[in-house]
Design a protein around this motif. Structure first.
Motif, PDB file in Angstrom:
ATOM      1  N   LYS A 168      10.139   0.477  -4.378  1.00 36.56           N
ATOM      2  CA  LYS A 168       9.001   0.715  -5.280  1.00 36.56           C
ATOM      3  C   LYS A 168       9.338   0.364  -6.726  1.00 36.56           C
ATOM      4  O   LYS A 168      10.472   0.543  -7.174  1.00 36.56           O
ATOM      5  CB  LYS A 168       8.604   2.183  -5.201  1.00 36.56           C
ATOM      6  N   ASP A 169       8.320  -0.063  -7.467  1.00 36.43           N
ATOM      7  CA  ASP A 169       8.530  -0.474  -8.859  1.00 36.43           C
ATOM      8  C   ASP A 169       9.060   0.636  -9.752  1.00 36.43           C
ATOM      9  O   ASP A 169       9.887   0.399 -10.628  1.00 36.43           O
ATOM     10  CB  ASP A 169       7.216  -1.034  -9.435  1.00 36.43           C
ATOM     11  N   CYS A 170       8.584   1.853  -9.540  1.00 39.42           N
ATOM     12  CA  CYS A 170       9.011   2.941 -10.423  1.00 39.42           C
ATOM     13  C   CYS A 170      10.360   3.522 -10.013  1.00 39.42           C
ATOM     14  O   CYS A 170      10.825   4.484 -10.615  1.00 39.42           O
ATOM     15  CB  CYS A 170       7.952   4.032 -10.488  1.00 39.42           C
TER      16      CYS A 170
ATOM     17  N   VAL B  71       0.851  -1.189   0.000  1.00 38.13           N
ATOM     18  CA  VAL B  71       0.000   0.000   0.000  1.00 38.13           C
ATOM     19  C   VAL B  71       0.885   1.236   0.000  1.00 38.13           C
ATOM     20  O   VAL B  71       1.842   1.335   0.776  1.00 38.13           O
ATOM     21  CB  VAL B  71      -0.956   0.006   1.213  1.00 38.13           C
ATOM     22  N   THR B  72       0.549   2.158  -0.899  1.00 42.32           N
ATOM     23  CA  THR B  72       1.372   3.356  -1.081  1.00 42.32           C
ATOM     24  C   THR B  72       0.505   4.604  -0.979  1.00 42.32           C
ATOM     25  O   THR B  72      -0.112   5.024  -1.971  1.00 42.32           O
ATOM     26  CB  THR B  72       2.070   3.304  -2.464  1.00 42.32           C
TER      27      THR B  72
ATOM     28  N   THR C 154      10.799   5.888  -3.809  1.00 42.09           N
ATOM     29  CA  THR C 154      11.172   5.985  -5.216  1.00 42.09           C
ATOM     30  C   THR C 154      11.455   7.435  -5.560  1.00 42.09           C
ATOM     31  O   THR C 154      10.804   8.339  -5.032  1.00 42.09           O
ATOM     32  CB  THR C 154      10.044   5.465  -6.126  1.00 42.09           C
ATOM     33  N   ALA C 155      12.395   7.613  -6.456  1.00 39.26           N
ATOM     34  CA  ALA C 155      12.679   8.970  -6.942  1.00 39.26           C
ATOM     35  C   ALA C 155      11.813   9.291  -8.153  1.00 39.26           C
ATOM     36  O   ALA C 155      12.219  10.049  -9.028  1.00 39.26           O
ATOM     37  CB  ALA C 155      14.153   9.102  -7.287  1.00 39.26           C
TER      38      ALA C 155
ATOM     39  N   SER D 191       4.794   1.710   1.431  1.00 41.64           N
ATOM     40  CA  SER D 191       5.742   2.475   0.611  1.00 41.64           C
ATOM     41  C   SER D 191       5.227   3.889   0.405  1.00 41.64           C
ATOM     42  O   SER D 191       4.094   4.208   0.787  1.00 41.64           O
ATOM     43  CB  SER D 191       5.948   1.804  -0.746  1.00 41.64           C
ATOM     44  N   ILE D 192       6.043   4.691  -0.234  1.00 40.66           N
ATOM     45  CA  ILE D 192       5.617   6.046  -0.575  1.00 40.66           C
ATOM     46  C   ILE D 192       6.490   6.566  -1.702  1.00 40.66           C
ATOM     47  O   ILE D 192       7.606   6.064  -1.914  1.00 40.66           O
ATOM     48  CB  ILE D 192       5.706   6.991   0.657  1.00 40.66           C
TER      49      ILE D 192
END
Lengths: 215, 464
Positions: free
Chosen positions: B267-269, B125-126, B221-222, B164-165
């Protein structure tokens, strides 16, 4: 213009300090500010736009030129106003409610300013009532709405409806843009124009101003 | 700092491959990530639909349909395990109860599939980082932060297995830097401001995940930084070499989450993930060729070379011939993962990894900095320095070195204007101040209106 003028060159090269210094020197020397804008500054930004479109310039070069244009224009604007010269048009711009993305909107802002428009940037996540208030406050000719998300483009319709309900729809032309927006969507929500990118937005704004003038 | 990374967890290029991480993560319903297999991570969103109270029943119906169909497709394909990622939309974070309600809905489907079919799974969950609603963003106080903090708690209570965020600290300066090609602003954003916010924010995320019912602090994630650059480069608005260097430098701010206690999967991205994996040994999620539903990338194959989860980034719940888009992308990811896992089972993971790498590596500067060898080089440069600012500069210099050498060797073609930019970036990185205080003072003079010093724990007087 047979030989590129220094002010033209300074804007083309994105040198804001030089552009401001050259504009000041020209004004001090008695130059006509309207001629400077018409013969050097707008042609410089038109060339910048062409260089960007043919992929010679990236956005940083384009924005630095816009910044140079603005630096020179700020010096000229009081003289232009005193002689009754109006901006190309007054634009209120913002990203619609619920959407925090503003890079595309900032790009359009810079290009419109470089194109001689007076732009009032309301930022991101802008509620419809703020657009309505800004139209009234700035006597806007054009409202430019931006959105990046599929879940926020419905706010474009809500904003246009709010502008209509406030009784100011006939005073402004409305242009829309952003990744999920299409010409079809623009037509569907009752916008007056759609632009796929920032450079095309300037041409669209000029067309809409002509439409305003005809109307 | 819980974890101080001064050396690489994965030192050899040959050890940096998909499916295997030195520190696997066990979570959810019997799922172990990074322990040998790659699993699909399916991400989804709504079609054009305003998220508001009036539409809430429609919103819920969409997520019910998505979860039911995705799980059914995963079971039909004998998927050995799956992660669902629920990225909250802004309105679902602003009203934390909404995000929690959907979290519980999704978890219910995963539980039922586990109970009925033995499907191993986890729910990431993000929440949306909504702290940038005002300009300049106020990051450490105010209603948006309080709602975000509450969203963490409610989503964990509702069943989030991984939290995540996509945090935004420093983005306000980074956007300006990108737009004007201002390397000093970019470095200050990535190397000075963002790490400060990451440290503050991730301390609180790790704290939230440590309270029962616990969740795994996944990673950041950036996206708002490096993916913005990637998309602008795709649109020919920015040089690709700049996007590539930004990618490498962005790994430093994402690493801070792990320094503060994140365990992965990132994170995936976060295409900077491989660098994170090399440094921390924690598993990562990646996206590429099977995320074309969401956006273009020039790294479709190479992105899979070192992944532990393989994602589609995001797809709207719209109808396709094969069913709805989220289930169709579940199938796509499942087949991608099958191939990777079979290759690994036959001892051929490195062969497949290197094919995926070679197929992209020299077709784009952004791919060139993502190869396993480039990853180790950038990661080594990062851990050789001791503070985020110096690490960011070091990562940038390593990336420019990779690009320059490949170009000079005739392997990586660059246009004249890309070469001009590469030279400019090299020059500007080599001229960066030795310490961050000098850079901060200059940025405050130049762009002080853009960021709120207090949001970064900076006394205003110190940088005025």
């Amino acid at each position: 213009m047979s030989q590129p003028e220094p002010l033209f060159e300074a804007i083309l090269n994105g040198d804001a300090k030089a552009a401001a210094a050259l504009a000041k020197a020209a004004l001090d020397g008695g130059a006509d500010p309207l001629e400077m804008v018409t013969n050097q500054m707008i042609p410089a930004m038109d060339k910048v736009g062409r260089l960007f479109e043919c992929e010679e310039y990236f956005v940083p070069e384009l924005l630095l030129s816009g910044r140079a244009m603005k630096a020179a224009l700020e010096l000229l604007r009081p003289r232009l106003a005193a002689s009754g010269v109006q901006p190309e048009g007054r634009v209120v711009i913002g990203t619609v409610k619920g959407d925090l993305h503003d890079i595309g909107k900032n790009l359009v802002t810079s290009m419109l300013e470089g194109g001689g428009f007076e732009v009032h940037d309301l930022g991101a996540d802008v509620a419809p009532e703020r657009f309505v208030a800004a139209i009234r406050e700035h006597n806007a000719d054009i409202v430019a709405l931006s959105a990046l998300l599929t879940v926020t483009i419905p706010a474009m319709r809500t904003t246009i409806e709010a502008i209509g309900q406030a009784g100011v729809r006939d005073k402004v032309q409305i242009m829309v843009g952003g990744a999920p927006v299409t010409q079809s969507y623009a037509d569907d929500i009752g916008a007056d124009g759609y632009s796929e990118n920032a450079t095309a937005a300037v041409a669209l704004a000029r067309r809409l101003m002509n439409k305003n003038a005809v109307a | 700092v819980r974890n101080e990374y001064r050396q690489l967890a994965i030192k050899e290029v040959a050890d940096l491959r998909y499916g295997v991480s030195p520190k696997p993560v066990r979570c959810g319903f019997d799922l172990e990530i990074g322990a040998g297999q790659v699993f699909p991570e399916v991400n989804f969103t709504l079609p054009a639909l305003e998220v508001c109270a009036a539409n809430w029943s429609q919103v819920l119906a969409h997520y019910e349909e998505i979860a039911r169909n995705v799980v059914a497709r995963a079971v039909a394909l004998h998927t050995p395990g799956i992660v669902l990622e629920f990225e909250l939309l802004p309105a679902m974070t602003e009203t934390p109860e909404w995000g929690a309600e959907i979290t519980a809905l999704l978890k219910r489907h995963l539980r039922e599939a586990h109970d009925k079919h033995g499907l191993r799974s986890a729910l990431r969950v993000t929440p949306t980082d909504i702290r940038d609603q005002v300009k300049p963003p106020v990051l450490r106080s105010g209603e948006p932060w309080l709602r975000l903090r509450r969203s963490f708690d409610l989503c964990i209570a509702a069943g989030a297995d991984i939290l995540s965020i996509e945090s935004v600290g420093g983005k306000e300066l980074h956007d300006q830097g990108l737009m004007y090609g201002n390397l000093r602003a970019i470095v200050c954003a990535l190397g000075v401001l963002a790490p400060r916010d990451m440290a503050w924010l991730w301390d609180r995320i790790v704290e939230a995940t440590a309270v029962e019912p616990r969740a795994v602090a996944g990673g950041d994630t950036a996206c708002g930084f490096a993916n913005t650059a990637m998309q602008l480069a795709h649109q020919k608005m920015l040089p690709e070499v700049l996007a590539a260097v930004v990618r490498a430098m962005s790994a430093v701010r994402s690493l801070v989450a792990f320094e503060r206690g994140a365990m992965g999967p990132s994170k995936d991205c976060a295409y900077e993930g491989p660098v994170i994996k090399a440094i921390t040994g924690c598993p990562i999620s990646m996206e590429g060729k099977s995320a074309t539903c969401a956006h273009f990338s020039p790294v479709g194959n190479i992105a899979a070379a070192m992944c532990d989860l393989w994602s589609n980034e995001s797809v709207q719940n719209v109808r396709l011939l094969a069913g709805n888009a989220p289930e169709a992308y579940t199938e796509l990811l499942a087949y991608d993962c099958r191939l990777m896992n079979v290759a690994a089972a036959h001892g051929q993971a490195l062969v497949l990894r290197d094919w995926m790498t070679e197929s992209d590596e020299m077709l784009s500067p952004q791919a060139a900095v993502l190869s396993p060898a480039a990853t180790i080089r950038i990661a080594t440069a990062i851990v050789s320095e001791s503070n985020p600012y110096r690490r960011t500069v070091a990562a940038g210099i390593a990336a420019t070195g990779i690009l320059r050498e490949a170009n000079v060797a005739g392997r990586l073609p660059l246009s004249a204007r890309e070469r001009q930019w590469l030279t400019r970036i090299e020059d500007e990185l080599s001229e960066m101040p030795a310490n961050e205080d000098t850079l901060l003072a200059a940025m405050q003079d130049e762009h002080g209106r853009l960021f709120d010093a207090k949001s970064y724990g900076l006394p205003e007087a110190a940088i005025a």
